[in-house]
Design an enzyme around this catalytic site. Structure first.
Site, PDB file in Angstrom:
ATOM      1  N   GLU A   1      27.824  37.039  38.408  1.00 32.50           N
ATOM      2  CA  GLU A   1      26.741  37.514  39.288  1.00 32.50           C
ATOM      3  C   GLU A   1      25.952  38.654  38.653  1.00 32.50           C
ATOM      4  O   GLU A   1      25.680  39.675  39.283  1.00 32.50           O
ATOM      5  CB  GLU A   1      27.299  37.913  40.668  1.00 32.50           C
ATOM      6  CG  GLU A   1      27.902  36.719  41.393  1.00 32.50           C
ATOM      7  CD  GLU A   1      27.810  36.818  42.905  1.00 32.50           C
ATOM      8  OE1 GLU A   1      27.098  37.695  43.405  1.00 32.50           O
ATOM      9  OE2 GLU A   1      28.458  35.997  43.573  1.00 32.50           O
TER      10      GLU A   1
HETATM   11  C1  LIG Z   1      34.802  32.859  35.915  1.00 34.28           C
HETATM   12  C2  LIG Z   1      33.354  32.623  35.966  1.00 34.28           C
HETATM   13  C3  LIG Z   1      32.772  32.037  37.091  1.00 34.28           C
HETATM   14  C4  LIG Z   1      31.415  31.761  37.115  1.00 34.28           C
HETATM   15  N1  LIG Z   1      30.880  31.057  38.157  1.00 34.28           N
HETATM   16  C5  LIG Z   1      29.617  30.578  38.032  1.00 34.28           C
HETATM   17  C6  LIG Z   1      29.085  29.661  38.974  1.00 34.28           C
HETATM   18  O1  LIG Z   1      29.747  29.289  39.959  1.00 34.28           O
HETATM   19  N2  LIG Z   1      27.836  29.194  38.801  1.00 34.28           N
HETATM   20  C7  LIG Z   1      27.069  29.567  37.745  1.00 34.28           C
HETATM   21  O2  LIG Z   1      25.942  29.097  37.611  1.00 34.28           O
HETATM   22  N3  LIG Z   1      27.527  30.463  36.829  1.00 34.28           N
HETATM   23  C8  LIG Z   1      28.773  30.963  36.941  1.00 34.28           C
HETATM   24  N4  LIG Z   1      29.267  31.852  36.017  1.00 34.28           N
HETATM   25  C9  LIG Z   1      28.394  32.308  34.953  1.00 34.28           C
HETATM   26  C10 LIG Z   1      28.131  33.795  34.966  1.00 34.28           C
HETATM   27  O3  LIG Z   1      27.183  34.124  35.917  1.00 34.28           O
HETATM   28  C11 LIG Z   1      27.709  34.135  33.531  1.00 34.28           C
HETATM   29  O4  LIG Z   1      28.904  34.156  32.794  1.00 34.28           O
HETATM   30  C12 LIG Z   1      27.020  35.417  33.405  1.00 34.28           C
HETATM   31  O5  LIG Z   1      25.727  35.268  33.901  1.00 34.28           O
HETATM   32  C13 LIG Z   1      26.944  35.915  31.977  1.00 34.28           C
HETATM   33  O6  LIG Z   1      26.566  34.921  31.051  1.00 34.28           O
HETATM   34  P1  LIG Z   1      27.424  34.691  29.715  1.00 34.28           P
HETATM   35  O7  LIG Z   1      28.836  34.646  30.086  1.00 34.28           O
HETATM   36  O8  LIG Z   1      26.841  33.540  29.014  1.00 34.28           O
HETATM   37  O9  LIG Z   1      27.211  36.021  28.870  1.00 34.28           O
HETATM   38  P2  LIG Z   1      25.968  36.398  27.940  1.00 34.28           P
HETATM   39  O10 LIG Z   1      24.708  36.172  28.673  1.00 34.28           O
HETATM   40  O11 LIG Z   1      26.140  35.772  26.623  1.00 34.28           O
HETATM   41  O12 LIG Z   1      26.158  37.965  27.830  1.00 34.28           O
HETATM   42  C14 LIG Z   1      27.117  38.549  26.968  1.00 34.28           C
HETATM   43  C15 LIG Z   1      27.035  40.063  27.079  1.00 34.28           C
HETATM   44  O13 LIG Z   1      25.734  40.516  26.723  1.00 34.28           O
HETATM   45  C16 LIG Z   1      25.218  41.330  27.740  1.00 34.28           C
HETATM   46  N5  LIG Z   1      23.774  41.168  27.785  1.00 34.28           N
HETATM   47  C17 LIG Z   1      23.050  40.013  27.782  1.00 34.28           C
HETATM   48  N6  LIG Z   1      21.744  40.296  27.792  1.00 34.28           N
HETATM   49  C18 LIG Z   1      21.628  41.637  27.820  1.00 34.28           C
HETATM   50  C19 LIG Z   1      20.552  42.556  27.851  1.00 34.28           C
HETATM   51  N7  LIG Z   1      19.286  42.173  27.843  1.00 34.28           N
HETATM   52  N8  LIG Z   1      20.819  43.868  27.869  1.00 34.28           N
HETATM   53  C20 LIG Z   1      22.089  44.313  27.869  1.00 34.28           C
HETATM   54  N9  LIG Z   1      23.150  43.497  27.833  1.00 34.28           N
HETATM   55  C21 LIG Z   1      22.926  42.189  27.814  1.00 34.28           C
HETATM   56  C22 LIG Z   1      25.900  40.870  29.020  1.00 34.28           C
HETATM   57  O14 LIG Z   1      25.930  41.916  29.966  1.00 34.28           O
HETATM   58  C23 LIG Z   1      27.287  40.532  28.507  1.00 34.28           C
HETATM   59  O15 LIG Z   1      28.038  41.716  28.451  1.00 34.28           O
HETATM   60  C24 LIG Z   1      30.615  32.148  36.013  1.00 34.28           C
HETATM   61  C25 LIG Z   1      31.187  32.792  34.922  1.00 34.28           C
HETATM   62  C26 LIG Z   1      32.537  33.009  34.883  1.00 34.28           C
HETATM   63  C27 LIG Z   1      33.103  33.647  33.662  1.00 34.28           C
END
Ligand SMILES: Cc1cc2nc3c(=O)[nH]c(=O)nc-3n(C[C@H](O)[C@H](O)[C@H](O)COP(=O)(O)OP(=O)(O)OC[C@H]3O[C@@H](n4cnc5c(N)ncnc54)[C@H](O)[C@@H]3O)c2cc1C
Length: 829
Positions: free
Chosen positions: A500
């Site tokens: 989220e």
């Molecule tokens: C257990 C679990 C349940 C989930 N459930 C759902 C679901 O039901 N439906 C759904 O659609 N999604 C779901 N998600 C997805 C979740 O919302 C994403 O994991 C989240 O948005 C982050 O994306 P990512 O993991 O690809 O990380 P990335 O986007 O690759 O980010 C990696 C790191 O970089 C940081 N970062 C990225 N961009 C920036 C920036 N511009 N400035 C500073 N920091 C930055 C982030 O904060 C993070 O620390 C789930 C994820 C998990 C792990």
């Protein structure tokens, strides 16, 4: 004489600025001052008249709107438009979504505290209270996290209970067969479930958040609502929501999943539909869902829907059994046993009716998501992460009293006290923020900035709380098994940090980035005016902005110099909190000025200066959290016994906010501004806050290690099993037994010290042999010995950890739980 007049100038200007005087008042005051100064200086009538005429001419430029617009505002407007970073529609939708609530007051430098105090503090209805006490408690009782862990699923009984009792339809109105609960009741249920285990909480959370009842309720067609909502409410459908793709996580608006509008076969006839390819991951409940919300970009290259070839992000509701949809595989989210996995499909044809809201909502998906995000983000993670903290405060506090080292309860060591203090105060604060924010949702707000604040800070405080708890319970927390009350929460903490809106991104980009534009009284108007190229609207916003900035500088300066002692506070606040309201008002004015200077000097570059933006976001957030603590303290009737929790939480917020101010100023690119900011506006007499005192910390820690009404309020609605084989149940009993035994133990020790009793060599008989000898020597009575023995038995239950056969008992356990699964394991072995 003239020097007196010159000396009068700064206070006069500050008074006008402080009172947010309009421009004509400034002009009039300047006129009067010049006339008086000229007279006092003996300039002569002609000279005074000439100076006044020049002054009036200059002021006329500013006061006469058409003149001002043409001569002054127009060049600024051109420069502003040139500097304004370009913004995509998705960025605009994200920025403009939702409403501004109490954070707007804090942002603008003059919070109206009476408004905060007038917000109703949420309460449960009798029906909601009964659901929390009965069905929710029963779901907790039915959940056995360790067995579920072996099974890698909730038990069939628990799944059925969740569906039958309406846990999946808490936010669905009664007319559709749902519970129609308030946001606060929903939050209470999630919080309570999380005091037991993450799996039931997360399973219940998602359907009541975005997935997708909230979207259907707001945007669904009447047919979609009447088909899906009753089925979701009764658990006949298990929903999920699929947005995240392997290539687009945080930057979710750039999802590559795409659909093309085309004709195709559906239920035996040709219809207009979409051919969609998607590859989603991390989707909660996907492996068991029967229907899922799907976000993808919709294209209409052949103009079948209109003239726009790129319609934009679209949300559809897709049955999991739809031909071509691939669900069912699982991720293992840090060994959480709740369902999470990928959703895939290639060239899946679906009719346009699958679009949530029907074909007219094609391309509106991002706006829908942004507008609906605030409610769920205010409830799910703040609730679940407060639940974990309540459980930690209750269980770890008790453990710290029951567990002795160096002949002392470990909770009495100052080092352990520090951790207990943070656990207590962070739990108090998180619960305050959770409840106040859920209340905002019930008032009809969709507070996008507040939801990000409370999601970020409650999950970060929960991480701190659970880490502290793990440190306090030592090896007991490390060895997983049914006797470990904290290790599984420790495993799950990073989930809340990531989902989220991942926390680093939320802090760096959203809290201030979105806060500045949404809460600022003029910036959004300036941007709209610049985008629409309307000079008149820009003129109004820009000059309002200048007056606002000058006023905040004056207010911060005056409040800084006077220690904000004279700042007005509503008469009905608790006297012991008066100073906090005054100092928060001061911080609010200083923040408003700092935010303006930061935006004014760095402009669009501030978006890339994430470290500065993050610290500005910290200040806004910490003021919000402190407000929530103050509101809670009032709502709970100013409980004197709870005051240490309130004081510590607020000192902690103020000290951290002060450091965040310092962090922004110290790294301000323009060093002249930095010095002026620090010395004149923000900290004219130095920094007012130090860390909360050790004595205050001691008072907080003490509240955790003995039963009291305060401890019960702090950990209200924690699920407490009565079964002594459960760690939470054993801890409660052991705490009571330890308190009863402490005077008797002291009696034995005193007798030893005074030489009245020598236990001799304590070979054999275990750690409690000395009590047996004390009984035999007549130092204690048989009743007292029984008290000690009970304390010893319960202590042993509490400190034990699980050990297992070499295969961790997997085969045997599975055979007991699911004979078929065990057979499969055996076959593999
Ligand atoms: C257990 C679990 C349940 C989930 N459930 C759902 C679901 O039901 N439906 C759904 O659609 N999604 C779901 N998600 C997805 C979740 O919302 C994403 O994991 C989240 O948005 C982050 O994306 P990512 O993991 O690809 O990380 P990335 O986007 O690759 O980010 C990696 C790191 O970089 C940081 N970062 C990225 N961009 C920036 C920036 N511009 N400035 C500073 N920091 C930055 C982030 O904060 C993070 O620390 C789930 C994820 C998990 C792990």
């Amino acid at each position: 004489m003239i020097w007196w007049f010159i000396a009068l100038l700064p206070p006069l200007a500050i008074a006008l600025a402080y009172g947010r005087a309009p421009l004509f008042a400034w002009a009039g005051a300047g006129f009067a001052w010049l006339a008086a100064a000229g007279w006092a200086g003996g300039w002569g009538l002609m000279a005074v008249a000439a100076v006044l005429a020049v002054y009036a001419g200059v002021m006329a430029i500013f006061l006469l709107q058409p003149v001002r617009r043409g001569l002054v505002t127009a060049p600024i407007f051109r420069a502003f438009r040139a500097a304004l970073p370009s913004m995509s529609q998705t960025e605009r939708d994200a920025l403009e979504a939702g409403t501004v609530w109490w954070e707007g007051e804090l942002f603008r430098g003059a919070p109206a505290w009476s408004k905060l105090l007038a917000y109703p503090w949420p309460k449960l209805t009798a029906e909601e209270r009964a659901f929390l006490d009965n069905e929710t408690s029963e779901l907790c009782r039915l959940t056995n996290d360790w067995q579920d862990n072996l099974r890698q699923d909730l038990s069939p009984e628990v799944w059925q209970y969740i569906k039958d009792k309406g846990f999946l339809g808490m936010i669905i109105p009664k007319e559709y067969g749902g519970k129609g609960f308030s946001a606060y009741a929903h939050s209470q249920v999630v919080t309570k479930l999380s005091t037991r285990a993450s799996a039931p909480a997360i399973t219940v959370m998602v359907p009541n958040s975005l997935g997708p009842a909230e979207l259907l309720l707001h945007y669904g067609t009447p047919e979609q609502k009447s088909h899906y909502l009753p089925r979701l409410a009764k658990g006949q459908e298990i929903p999920a929501f699929a947005l995240t793709s392997p290539w687009a996580g945080s930057d979710a608006a750039s999802i590559p999943d795409a659909g093309v509008v085309c004709k195709g076969q559906w239920q035996g006839r040709e219809v207009l539909g979409m051919r969609v390819s998607f590859d989603k991951r991390y989707i909660t409940l996907a492996p068991v869902c029967t229907v899922f919300g799907l976000a993808f970009r919709l294209y209409d290259p052949d103009g079948l829907l209109g003239t726009e070839p790129d319609l934009g992000i679209t949300c559809a509701l897709v049955p999991a059994a739809h031909p071509g949809v691939d669900t069912g595989r699982r991720h293992s989210p840090l060994s959480g046993i709740w369902m999470n996995g990928p959703v895939r499909g290639t060239d899946v044809f679906m009719p346009l009716d699958f679009i949530i809201g029907g074909p007219k909502m094609a391309g509106q998906g991002w706006r829908m998501l942004m507008e609906s995000l605030a409610a769920g983000r205010s409830i799910s993670l703040p609730g679940s992460n407060t639940g974990m903290q309540k459980m930690t405060a209750r269980a770890v506090g008790a453990y710290a009293r029951v567990r002795y080292q160096f002949k002392t309860a470990i909770g009495r060591f100052e080092g352990v006290e520090e951790a207990l203090t943070r656990i207590g105060a962070n739990t108090y604060l998180s619960d305050a923020a959770r409840v106040m924010t859920a209340g905002a949702i019930d008032l009809g707000e969709k507070p996008s900035v507040v939801s990000a604040i409370v999601k970020y800070h409650v999950t970060e405080r929960a991480r701190q709380t659970v880490n502290d708890g793990m440190d306090v319970i030592g090896g007991k927390g490390i060895c997983l098994g049914p006797q470990n009350m904290l290790g599984r929460a420790y495993q799950q903490i990073p989930v809340g940090i990531t989902v989220e809106g991942a926390n680093i991104l939320t802090r760096s980009l959203i809290l201030f980035g979105q806060g500045a534009i949404r809460c600022h009284p003029y910036v959004l108007d300036e941007m709209h005016a610049a985008q629409a190229n309307v000079l008149g609207a820009f003129d109004k916003a820009f000059w309002g902005h200048i007056g606002y900035t000058v006023s905040n500088a004056a207010r911060a300066l005056v409040m800084g110099i006077t220690g904000s002692h004279f700042v007005g506070v509503p008469a009905n606040v608790a006297p012991e909190t008066r100073r906090y309201y005054q100092q928060l008002t001061r911080f609010s004015a200083a923040f408003a000025f700092l935010a303006d200077i930061s935006m004014g000097t760095m402009g669009g570059a501030l978006k890339r200066k994430e470290k500065l933006s993050a610290r500005l976001g910290d200040i806004l957030s910490l003021m919000y959290l402190a407000s929530a603590v103050l509101r809670r303290y009032e709502a709970e009737g100013r409980q004197a016994a709870d005051a240490p929790l309130m004081h510590w939480a607020i000192w902690d917020c103020m000290f951290k906010a002060q450091n965040a101010f310092e962090g922004v100023i110290a790294n301000f690119p323009n060093k002249l501004f930095a010095t002026l900011l620090r010395r004149i506006v923000v900290f004219p007499l130095g920094r007012p806050y130090v860390v909360p005192s050790d004595q205050l910390g001691h008072e907080v820690a003490k509240l955790l290690i003995e039963p009291s009404a305060t401890r019960d309020r702090l950990t209200s609605d924690v699920y407490l099993p009565t079964d002594l084989e459960e760690p939470a149940g054993a801890l409660e009993a052991a705490l009571a037994a330890t308190l009863a035994a402490e005077p008797v133990e002291a009696k034995v020790r005193r007798a030893q010290k005074e030489g009245r009793f020598d236990p001799g060599l304590l070979v054999g008989g275990g750690v409690d042999a000395v009590w047996q000898r004390a009984l035999e020597a007549g130092v204690i009575t048989a009743d007292e010995f029984a008290v000690l023995r009970r304390r010893g038995e319960l202590r042993d239950k509490v400190i034990r950890v699980d050990d297992f056969p070499y295969d961790f008992g997997l085969r045997a356990a599975l055979a007991q739980i699911e004979p078929q699964a065990a057979a499969a394991v055996k076959a593999v072995a």
